[in-house]
Motif scaffolding. Structure first.
Motif, PDB file in Angstrom:
ATOM      1  N   TYR A  68       3.114 -17.530 -13.211  1.00 26.18           N
ATOM      2  CA  TYR A  68       4.170 -18.063 -12.349  1.00 26.18           C
ATOM      3  C   TYR A  68       5.479 -18.190 -13.119  1.00 26.18           C
ATOM      4  O   TYR A  68       6.558 -17.911 -12.578  1.00 26.18           O
ATOM      5  CB  TYR A  68       3.762 -19.425 -11.779  1.00 26.18           C
ATOM      6  N   THR A  69       5.386 -18.587 -14.391  1.00 28.83           N
ATOM      7  CA  THR A  69       6.577 -18.642 -15.236  1.00 28.83           C
ATOM      8  C   THR A  69       7.173 -17.248 -15.409  1.00 28.83           C
ATOM      9  O   THR A  69       8.394 -17.063 -15.355  1.00 28.83           O
ATOM     10  CB  THR A  69       6.234 -19.245 -16.603  1.00 28.83           C
ATOM     11  N   ALA A  70       6.306 -16.248 -15.611  1.00 24.88           N
ATOM     12  CA  ALA A  70       6.779 -14.869 -15.735  1.00 24.88           C
ATOM     13  C   ALA A  70       7.434 -14.402 -14.435  1.00 24.88           C
ATOM     14  O   ALA A  70       8.454 -13.698 -14.452  1.00 24.88           O
ATOM     15  CB  ALA A  70       5.616 -13.947 -16.104  1.00 24.88           C
ATOM     16  N   LEU A  71       6.863 -14.794 -13.283  1.00 24.26           N
ATOM     17  CA  LEU A  71       7.448 -14.446 -11.991  1.00 24.26           C
ATOM     18  C   LEU A  71       8.838 -15.058 -11.847  1.00 24.26           C
ATOM     19  O   LEU A  71       9.795 -14.378 -11.438  1.00 24.26           O
ATOM     20  CB  LEU A  71       6.533 -14.933 -10.868  1.00 24.26           C
ATOM     21  N   ALA A  72       8.955 -16.351 -12.188  1.00 17.21           N
ATOM     22  CA  ALA A  72      10.250 -17.018 -12.093  1.00 17.21           C
ATOM     23  C   ALA A  72      11.266 -16.355 -13.020  1.00 17.21           C
ATOM     24  O   ALA A  72      12.426 -16.134 -12.643  1.00 17.21           O
ATOM     25  CB  ALA A  72      10.105 -18.500 -12.428  1.00 17.21           C
ATOM     26  N   ALA A  73      10.826 -16.014 -14.238  1.00 20.74           N
ATOM     27  CA  ALA A  73      11.726 -15.372 -15.192  1.00 20.74           C
ATOM     28  C   ALA A  73      12.174 -14.003 -14.690  1.00 20.74           C
ATOM     29  O   ALA A  73      13.356 -13.627 -14.819  1.00 20.74           O
ATOM     30  CB  ALA A  73      11.035 -15.247 -16.553  1.00 20.74           C
ATOM     31  N   PHE A  74      11.233 -13.256 -14.109  1.00 22.37           N
ATOM     32  CA  PHE A  74      11.581 -11.931 -13.585  1.00 22.37           C
ATOM     33  C   PHE A  74      12.617 -12.046 -12.463  1.00 22.37           C
ATOM     34  O   PHE A  74      13.584 -11.267 -12.417  1.00 22.37           O
ATOM     35  CB  PHE A  74      10.321 -11.229 -13.069  1.00 22.37           C
ATOM     36  N   VAL A  75      12.411 -13.000 -11.578  1.00 25.61           N
ATOM     37  CA  VAL A  75      13.352 -13.170 -10.462  1.00 25.61           C
ATOM     38  C   VAL A  75      14.724 -13.592 -10.976  1.00 25.61           C
ATOM     39  O   VAL A  75      15.764 -13.108 -10.500  1.00 25.61           O
ATOM     40  CB  VAL A  75      12.803 -14.198  -9.459  1.00 25.61           C
ATOM     41  N   LEU A  76      14.755 -14.487 -11.958  1.00 22.50           N
ATOM     42  CA  LEU A  76      16.036 -14.919 -12.519  1.00 22.50           C
ATOM     43  C   LEU A  76      16.786 -13.745 -13.148  1.00 22.50           C
ATOM     44  O   LEU A  76      17.999 -13.600 -12.966  1.00 22.50           O
ATOM     45  CB  LEU A  76      15.795 -16.015 -13.560  1.00 22.50           C
ATOM     46  N   VAL A  77      16.052 -12.893 -13.881  1.00 22.68           N
ATOM     47  CA  VAL A  77      16.676 -11.710 -14.481  1.00 22.68           C
ATOM     48  C   VAL A  77      17.146 -10.751 -13.388  1.00 22.68           C
ATOM     49  O   VAL A  77      18.242 -10.176 -13.466  1.00 22.68           O
ATOM     50  CB  VAL A  77      15.692 -11.014 -15.440  1.00 22.68           C
ATOM     51  N   ALA A  78      16.315 -10.576 -12.342  1.00 27.44           N
ATOM     52  CA  ALA A  78      16.684  -9.673 -11.249  1.00 27.44           C
ATOM     53  C   ALA A  78      17.934 -10.156 -10.528  1.00 27.44           C
ATOM     54  O   ALA A  78      18.794  -9.353 -10.138  1.00 27.44           O
ATOM     55  CB  ALA A  78      15.517  -9.545 -10.274  1.00 27.44           C
ATOM     56  N   LEU A  79      18.069 -11.464 -10.339  1.00 28.77           N
ATOM     57  CA  LEU A  79      19.265 -11.997  -9.689  1.00 28.77           C
ATOM     58  C   LEU A  79      20.514 -11.761 -10.537  1.00 28.77           C
ATOM     59  O   LEU A  79      21.623 -11.629 -10.001  1.00 28.77           O
ATOM     60  CB  LEU A  79      19.087 -13.502  -9.435  1.00 28.77           C
ATOM     61  N   GLU A  80      20.321 -11.703 -11.842  1.00 26.94           N
ATOM     62  CA  GLU A  80      21.459 -11.484 -12.738  1.00 26.94           C
ATOM     63  C   GLU A  80      21.851 -10.018 -12.814  1.00 26.94           C
ATOM     64  O   GLU A  80      23.030  -9.669 -12.781  1.00 26.94           O
ATOM     65  CB  GLU A  80      21.103 -12.006 -14.135  1.00 26.94           C
ATOM     66  N   TRP A  81      20.837  -9.116 -12.898  1.00 25.51           N
ATOM     67  CA  TRP A  81      21.102  -7.708 -13.159  1.00 25.51           C
ATOM     68  C   TRP A  81      20.988  -6.814 -11.921  1.00 25.51           C
ATOM     69  O   TRP A  81      21.409  -5.666 -11.946  1.00 25.51           O
ATOM     70  CB  TRP A  81      20.151  -7.187 -14.245  1.00 25.51           C
TER      71      TRP A  81
END
Length: 401
Positions: A95-108
């Protein structure tokens, strides 16, 4: 919360407390349900199609179907504590990896196909680990709580999940109104807290499978009734959830914004009813089958009532009544299944029931939307009839738990 001392084994009962499982149920439900609220805005930003957003939501149910039984059986062999800690640790990491992926996706802002694949894969992994927790938690309760008290204990877990089901969307929606990233930062911490609670307070005394015992079969006649009721209940609930927004549009003739508000209040009423009624179950001394019969018929009455509504308030009342009946059914069917089998089969039994819930979770929205296209009230009529048949079907006295 005081220790539960209703175990058949006095030596282990003093080490068992229900509240760590309640903390976990609340924390993980908040995490799962909050993402459901966020997927709409995230889809718009990341360019996901509606079917892609729906697929990301369905992944938890698919993983539940595929893995719940395997996790439950593993807990029979390896012990509840080991599987619960493994499942929750895996959920925290994924779930932490999912949140991190989404945060990166929102940025890039990556290509939409890459965002879709990443979210589906990570949410599927998180759901796969999460599948270990409800099944093994129910088996742990069965290990330490006497049969006549199991429905009450299961209702405590259900109430914690229902609180999370109501709180998760509310918390996520409130924080997202300030910043869409904020829920991803904050809610990720809740499963971490639950992991610490599990590690610190889960009992270390284990109930292992009997050597050379036969694996529990899905077709075991002792489980036919619990599986039928468990599937019917989850199928009916998810079918109603996915169609209520359309019902508000077509039957109540509301504009889109007002229909969304009415549907949201109806689903909130479901959560409130589940909380209230499952807390009430903890005060009753009824048998699981009696709770199932009364609750199933109350729920069938609520679903039938949807056919008669012509305004929002009546819809909310009908959904509240239907959910109130479900609040008696869900914990009681878990107790019914646990009481039907031997102690070394509890994990496999809880996992099998979890898989039945997962099948209902997946098939309910699909069949519900198909039925709705035939008639706006048909999903609710089918739900009422299915529940009535499931809970009133004659029970074989020779195989009754």
């Amino acid at each position: 919360m005081n220790a539960i001392d209703t175990s058949l084994d006095t030596a282990t009962s003093t080490r068992f407390r229900l509240w760590p499982l309640m903390v976990e149920n609340f924390a993980c439900t908040v995490a799962v349900m909050s993402f459901v609220v966020l997927i709409g805005p995230l889809s718009r930003i990341l360019g996901l199609a509606p079917w892609q957003a729906g697929t990301t939501v369905a992944m938890v149910g698919i993983a539940w179907v595929l893995l719940a039984r395997a996790w439950g059986a593993a807990s029979d062999r390896l012990g509840r504590r080991k599987i619960l800690l493994t499942g929750l640790l895996g959920f925290v990491v994924s779930y932490t990896a999912l949140a991190a992926f989404v945060l990166v996706a929102l940025e890039w802002l990556p290509p939409s196909w890459l965002a879709f694949v990443g979210i589906v894969a990570l949410r599927g992994v998180a759901g796969g680990f999460y599948a270990a927790i409800p099944a093994t938690g129910a088996a742990l309760v069965a290990d330490h709580v006497a049969p006549e008290k199991r429905a009450s204990a299961m209702a405590g877990l259900g109430a914690a999940s229902a609180i999370g089901m109501v709180a998760g969307p509310g918390i996520a929606g409130l924080m997202a109104s300030y910043d869409l990233r904020l829920p991803l930062y904050v809610i990720t911490l809740l499963p971490v807290l639950a992991l610490f609670v599990f590690w610190r307070w889960l009992p270390r005394v284990e109930h292992h499978v009997v050597p050379d015992s036969r694996p529990l079969r899905v077709t075991d006649p002792r489980l036919r009734r619990p599986l039928l009721i468990g599937f019917s209940a989850m199928f009916s609930v998810t079918m109603a959830q996915v169609t209520v927004g359309f019902f508000a549009l077509d039957r109540l003739d509301l504009p889109s914004s007002e229909a969304a508000k009415v549907a949201g209040i109806a689903l909130t009423a479901v959560g409130v009813a589940l909380i209230f009624v499952q807390l009430l179950v903890r005060l009753l001394a009824w048998s699981p089958m009696r709770l199932i019969r009364v609750g199933g018929m109350v729920s069938a009455l609520g679903f039938s009532g949807v056919m008669l509504v012509d305004n929002a308030v009546q819809l909310w009342i009908a959904f509240f009544v239907a959910a109130a009946g479900m609040g008696w059914v869900f914990p009681s069917v878990a107790a019914l299944a646990a009481n039907a089998v031997e102690s070394h089969e509890q994990g496999a039994t809880a996992g099998t029931l979890g898989a039945a819930h997962g099948v209902g979770m997946i098939s309910g929205p699909l069949i519900g939307t198909l039925l709705y296209q035939l008639h706006v009230g048909l999903p609710y009529v089918v739900s009422a009839l299915l529940l009535a048949v499931a809970v009133l079907w004659p029970q074989s006295k020779a195989k009754a738990p």
